[in-house]
Design a protein around this motif. Structure first.
Motif, mmCIF file in Angstrom:
data_model
loop_
_atom_site.group_PDB
_atom_site.id
_atom_site.type_symbol
_atom_site.label_atom_id
_atom_site.label_comp_id
_atom_site.label_asym_id
_atom_site.label_seq_id
_atom_site.Cartn_x
_atom_site.Cartn_y
_atom_site.Cartn_z
ATOM 1 N N PRO A 1 -47.186 -44.469 -27.580
ATOM 2 C CA PRO A 1 -47.620 -43.211 -28.816
ATOM 3 C C PRO A 1 -48.113 -44.159 -30.078
ATOM 4 C CG PRO A 1 -46.264 -41.710 -28.042
ATOM 5 C CD PRO A 1 -45.195 -42.745 -27.377
ATOM 6 N N PHE A 2 -46.588 -44.888 -30.306
ATOM 7 C CA PHE A 2 -47.109 -46.057 -32.025
ATOM 8 C C PHE A 2 -47.949 -47.087 -31.992
ATOM 9 C CE2 PHE A 2 -42.582 -43.201 -31.883
ATOM 10 C CZ PHE A 2 -43.116 -42.932 -33.488
ATOM 11 N N VAL A 3 -48.383 -47.599 -30.268
ATOM 12 C CA VAL A 3 -48.958 -48.560 -30.304
ATOM 13 C C VAL A 3 -50.364 -48.516 -29.812
ATOM 14 C CG1 VAL A 3 -48.873 -50.889 -29.038
ATOM 15 C CG2 VAL A 3 -47.214 -49.885 -29.900
ATOM 16 N N HIS A 4 -49.774 -47.400 -28.645
ATOM 17 C CA HIS A 4 -51.337 -46.980 -28.421
ATOM 18 C C HIS A 4 -52.212 -45.697 -28.061
ATOM 19 C CE1 HIS A 4 -50.656 -49.918 -26.089
ATOM 20 N NE2 HIS A 4 -50.058 -50.530 -25.506
ATOM 21 N N LEU A 5 -51.604 -44.716 -29.382
ATOM 22 C CA LEU A 5 -52.423 -43.535 -29.469
ATOM 23 C C LEU A 5 -53.950 -44.021 -29.974
ATOM 24 C CD1 LEU A 5 -52.276 -40.821 -29.574
ATOM 25 C CD2 LEU A 5 -51.063 -40.740 -31.230
ATOM 26 N N VAL A 6 -53.700 -44.464 -31.210
ATOM 27 C CA VAL A 6 -54.542 -44.977 -31.612
ATOM 28 C C VAL A 6 -55.842 -45.327 -31.169
ATOM 29 C CG1 VAL A 6 -55.753 -46.276 -33.765
ATOM 30 C CG2 VAL A 6 -53.507 -45.088 -34.186
ATOM 31 N N PRO A 7 -56.044 -45.938 -30.313
ATOM 32 C CA PRO A 7 -56.726 -46.735 -29.931
ATOM 33 C C PRO A 7 -57.754 -45.402 -28.528
ATOM 34 C CG PRO A 7 -55.289 -48.678 -29.728
ATOM 35 C CD PRO A 7 -53.920 -47.121 -30.499
ATOM 36 N N SER A 8 -56.299 -45.096 -28.165
ATOM 37 C CA SER A 8 -56.787 -44.686 -27.067
ATOM 38 C C SER A 8 -57.005 -43.014 -27.597
ATOM 39 C CB SER A 8 -54.784 -43.204 -26.579
ATOM 40 O OG SER A 8 -55.301 -43.266 -25.747
ATOM 41 N N ALA A 9 -57.471 -42.810 -29.052
ATOM 42 C CA ALA A 9 -57.726 -41.917 -29.895
ATOM 43 C C ALA A 9 -59.332 -42.163 -29.730
ATOM 44 C CB ALA A 9 -57.212 -41.268 -30.779
ATOM 45 N N ARG B 1 -23.793 -31.139 -29.925
ATOM 46 C CA ARG B 1 -25.162 -31.933 -30.128
ATOM 47 C C ARG B 1 -25.461 -33.113 -28.386
ATOM 48 N NH1 ARG B 1 -22.458 -32.187 -35.453
ATOM 49 N NH2 ARG B 1 -20.481 -33.393 -35.062
ATOM 50 N N GLY B 2 -24.647 -32.962 -27.827
ATOM 51 C CA GLY B 2 -25.059 -33.447 -26.335
ATOM 52 C C GLY B 2 -25.988 -32.426 -25.807
ATOM 53 N N ARG B 3 -26.167 -31.299 -25.728
ATOM 54 C CA ARG B 3 -27.103 -30.611 -25.393
ATOM 55 C C ARG B 3 -28.324 -30.600 -25.543
ATOM 56 N NH1 ARG B 3 -24.648 -24.882 -25.246
ATOM 57 N NH2 ARG B 3 -23.128 -25.258 -25.968
ATOM 58 N N ALA B 4 -28.102 -31.056 -27.186
ATOM 59 C CA ALA B 4 -29.956 -30.623 -28.251
ATOM 60 C C ALA B 4 -30.015 -32.523 -27.360
ATOM 61 C CB ALA B 4 -28.900 -30.710 -29.712
ATOM 62 N N LEU B 5 -29.429 -33.264 -27.682
ATOM 63 C CA LEU B 5 -29.451 -35.082 -26.792
ATOM 64 C C LEU B 5 -30.708 -34.408 -25.796
ATOM 65 C CD1 LEU B 5 -30.143 -37.870 -27.241
ATOM 66 C CD2 LEU B 5 -27.893 -38.113 -26.132
ATOM 67 N N ALA B 6 -30.020 -33.479 -25.031
ATOM 68 C CA ALA B 6 -30.670 -33.394 -23.878
ATOM 69 C C ALA B 6 -32.308 -32.673 -24.145
ATOM 70 C CB ALA B 6 -30.361 -32.853 -22.421
ATOM 71 N N ALA B 7 -31.975 -31.584 -24.624
ATOM 72 C CA ALA B 7 -33.759 -31.021 -25.203
ATOM 73 C C ALA B 7 -33.987 -32.240 -26.008
ATOM 74 C CB ALA B 7 -32.913 -29.624 -26.123
ATOM 75 N N MET B 8 -33.854 -32.699 -26.846
ATOM 76 C CA MET B 8 -34.527 -33.590 -27.152
ATOM 77 C C MET B 8 -35.597 -34.351 -25.860
ATOM 78 S SD MET B 8 -34.862 -32.721 -30.608
ATOM 79 C CE MET B 8 -33.952 -31.282 -29.578
ATOM 80 N N ALA C 1 -40.593 -34.940 -22.736
ATOM 81 C CA ALA C 1 -41.669 -35.010 -21.507
ATOM 82 C C ALA C 1 -42.535 -34.296 -21.581
ATOM 83 C CB ALA C 1 -40.522 -35.452 -20.234
ATOM 84 N N LEU C 2 -42.725 -32.905 -22.042
ATOM 85 C CA LEU C 2 -43.529 -32.094 -22.099
ATOM 86 C C LEU C 2 -44.502 -32.885 -22.977
ATOM 87 C CD1 LEU C 2 -41.095 -28.879 -21.870
ATOM 88 C CD2 LEU C 2 -42.162 -30.578 -20.075
ATOM 89 N N SER C 3 -44.553 -32.787 -23.776
ATOM 90 C CA SER C 3 -45.239 -33.349 -25.408
ATOM 91 C C SER C 3 -46.377 -34.418 -24.537
ATOM 92 C CB SER C 3 -44.685 -33.525 -26.537
ATOM 93 O OG SER C 3 -43.465 -34.737 -26.502
ATOM 94 N N ALA D 1 -49.315 -35.016 -31.419
ATOM 95 C CA ALA D 1 -48.460 -35.945 -31.561
ATOM 96 C C ALA D 1 -47.493 -34.801 -33.013
ATOM 97 C CB ALA D 1 -49.578 -36.655 -33.169
ATOM 98 N N PHE D 2 -48.224 -33.729 -33.097
ATOM 99 C CA PHE D 2 -46.652 -33.054 -33.976
ATOM 100 C C PHE D 2 -46.465 -32.912 -32.996
ATOM 101 C CE2 PHE D 2 -45.142 -29.380 -35.371
ATOM 102 C CZ PHE D 2 -45.298 -29.427 -36.786
ATOM 103 N N VAL D 3 -45.938 -32.143 -31.761
ATOM 104 C CA VAL D 3 -45.114 -31.287 -30.980
ATOM 105 C C VAL D 3 -44.734 -32.519 -30.081
ATOM 106 C CG1 VAL D 3 -44.099 -30.369 -28.633
ATOM 107 C CG2 VAL D 3 -46.584 -29.555 -30.053
ATOM 108 N N TYR D 4 -44.694 -34.046 -30.293
ATOM 109 C CA TYR D 4 -43.859 -35.200 -29.685
ATOM 110 C C TYR D 4 -43.057 -35.639 -31.075
ATOM 111 C CZ TYR D 4 -42.618 -40.208 -27.621
ATOM 112 O OH TYR D 4 -41.970 -41.085 -27.650
ATOM 113 N N GLY D 5 -43.889 -35.891 -32.050
ATOM 114 C CA GLY D 5 -43.034 -36.071 -33.678
ATOM 115 C C GLY D 5 -41.496 -35.082 -33.631
ATOM 116 N N VAL D 6 -41.944 -33.689 -33.093
ATOM 117 C CA VAL D 6 -40.752 -32.848 -33.516
ATOM 118 C C VAL D 6 -39.483 -33.610 -32.605
ATOM 119 C CG1 VAL D 6 -39.790 -31.005 -33.466
ATOM 120 C CG2 VAL D 6 -42.466 -31.389 -34.208
#
Length: 412
Positions: free
Chosen positions: A247-255, A292-299, A304-306, A323-328
């Motif tokens: 997304p950092f490279v291709h989100l702007v061209p995609s939009a 923190r291990g479970r938190a890593l899996a949650a991230m 993936a969902l975003s 973009a916002f949800v992915y950023g979180v």
């Protein structure tokens, strides 16, 4: 703030280390993530394809994560401040050199090598230093330190777009380079390796005489690399990173492909920055409580969902939600990963172990954004690349959830 005797307490120096790391990640990664704002200008001026232009970012990303396996051990030996300061000067010099490029190959050399080597020198040492200064509040402190990446992603692309409009892309690179050298190098001077060097203890807690064994607690880099837990983390991060920077490279061209105006498309990078900042600030303390291990899996699952939202988005508002949800969740991943390393392997060689782990991210970053660009050149669509990123993140989550318990440090 006062202690029990009413004497004013000084601010724990660990928070100044966090401030230094925040500034380094702010200007370092913030400058790197401006690439989407420059992509159209580079593609136009050098008559380049989207795939070949995106290689510029992939090369820089590969270097700044791969170099951690060198800068991390050097920071453990020589001190994080020297490495962070050198990195900021290299990053600024690379941006200034890019402003003089006469071909895309020279942009590869100037931006790719300058920013790649510079951020690679600075990032792991700065973040590794923060881990040693905190124990109970490690997740919070790590989140605050790397929130500089999120704030930088919010501020720097917008600043770059403004500078490009006023000065052209060459002038914009020159100004950004000077900014990095002044702000980044100056704030890097705050970074110190270990609280014991100041007669302090993690979190600013009072303690008895310094125990030399406490400073040496943890595994060596060789021991960590031979452990099953490291192999699990490495595989998960490699899978995730194949898509994490697309997304950092291709989100702007995609939009822009969907009819979004260039000025509005660039704002999407800022929205990622807003979400990333929120994730790092607000998820850090939660991660300390949930594990923190479970938190890593949650991230991984959250990313993936975003990304699935991006696959369906065509208008600006839905892209902004993505973009916002992915950023979180991206911000949460960056915040929790160093703390997981510290939890699992201890602090004796934490910078070196983090650096070794980040080589997985380096390979993913080298492959992912450029592969997505070349795939677009062939199919004129990002759908396959996005869906592949979704699957990769879900696999990464499954791997982390199957990770051996903390005490199982047997050889792989």
């Amino acid at each position: 703030m006062t202690d029990a005797t009413g004497v004013p307490r000084r601010l724990f120096y660990g928070w100044w280390v966090v401030a230094g790391a925040f500034a380094v990640t702010f200007v370092g990664f913030g400058s790197a993530y401006t690439f989407g704002a420059f992509a159209e200008s580079l593609q136009r001026d050098f008559s380049a394809s989207r795939g070949s232009t995106s290689v510029v970012f992939s090369l820089a990303g590969f270097l700044y994560f791969a170099l951690g396996c060198v800068s991390g051990p050097l920071a453990d030996r020589w001190g994080s401040r020297r490495l962070a300061l050198t990195g900021m000067l290299l990053t600024g010099a690379g941006l200034v050199a890019a402003s003089f490029a006469r071909s895309l190959a020279e942009v590869y050399l100037a931006y790719g090598l300058g920013v790649g080597l510079g951020v690679g020198c600075a990032y792991v040492p700065a973040v590794g230093a923060v881990q040693r200064w905190f124990s109970r509040r490690r997740g919070l402190a790590s989140g605050l330190a790397v929130s500089g990446i999120g704030v930088g992603t919010l501020v720097m692309p917008a600043l770059a777009a403004l500078l490009i409009a006023q000065l052209g892309w060459r002038g914009a690179y020159a100004v950004l380079g000077v900014l990095v050298m002044v702000v980044g190098a100056g704030m890097a001077l705050l970074i110190e390796n270990d609280p014991h060097d100041r007669g302090l203890f993690p979190d600013g807690d009072p303690a008895g005489p310094a125990d030399p064994a406490q400073r040496a607690a943890g595994m060596s880099v060789r021991e960590a690399l031979g452990s099953r837990q490291f192999a699990v983390l490495y595989g998960a991060c490699l899978l995730c990173s194949l898509g994490v920077f697309v997304p950092f490279v291709h989100l702007v061209p995609s939009a822009m492909d969907h009819g979004v105006a260039p000025s509005s498309a660039v704002l999407l990078l800022g929205v990622i920055g807003i979400g990333s900042t929120a994730g790092r600030f607000f998820l850090g303390g939660l991660m300390d409580r949930m594990g923190r291990g479970r938190a890593l899996a949650a991230m991984f699952i959250g990313m993936a969902l975003s990304l699935a939202i991006w696959a369906m988005a065509t208008g600006w508002w839905l892209l902004a939600i993505f973009a916002f949800v992915y950023g979180v969740f991206y911000g949460g991943w960056v915040a929790v990963l160093p703390a997981v390393v510290m939890d699992r392997f201890g602090g004796r060689h934490v910078s070196g172990i983090i650096g070794a782990l980040y080589t997985s991210v380096a390979f993913g970053t080298l492959i992912g954004p450029s592969a997505a660009g070349f795939a677009f050149d062939i199919s004129r669509s990002y759908t396959v690349s996005i869906l592949a990123s979704v699957v990769a993140n879900l696999l990464a989550a499954a791997i982390v959830l199957a990770m051996p318990p903390r005490g199982a440090l047997r050889s792989a």
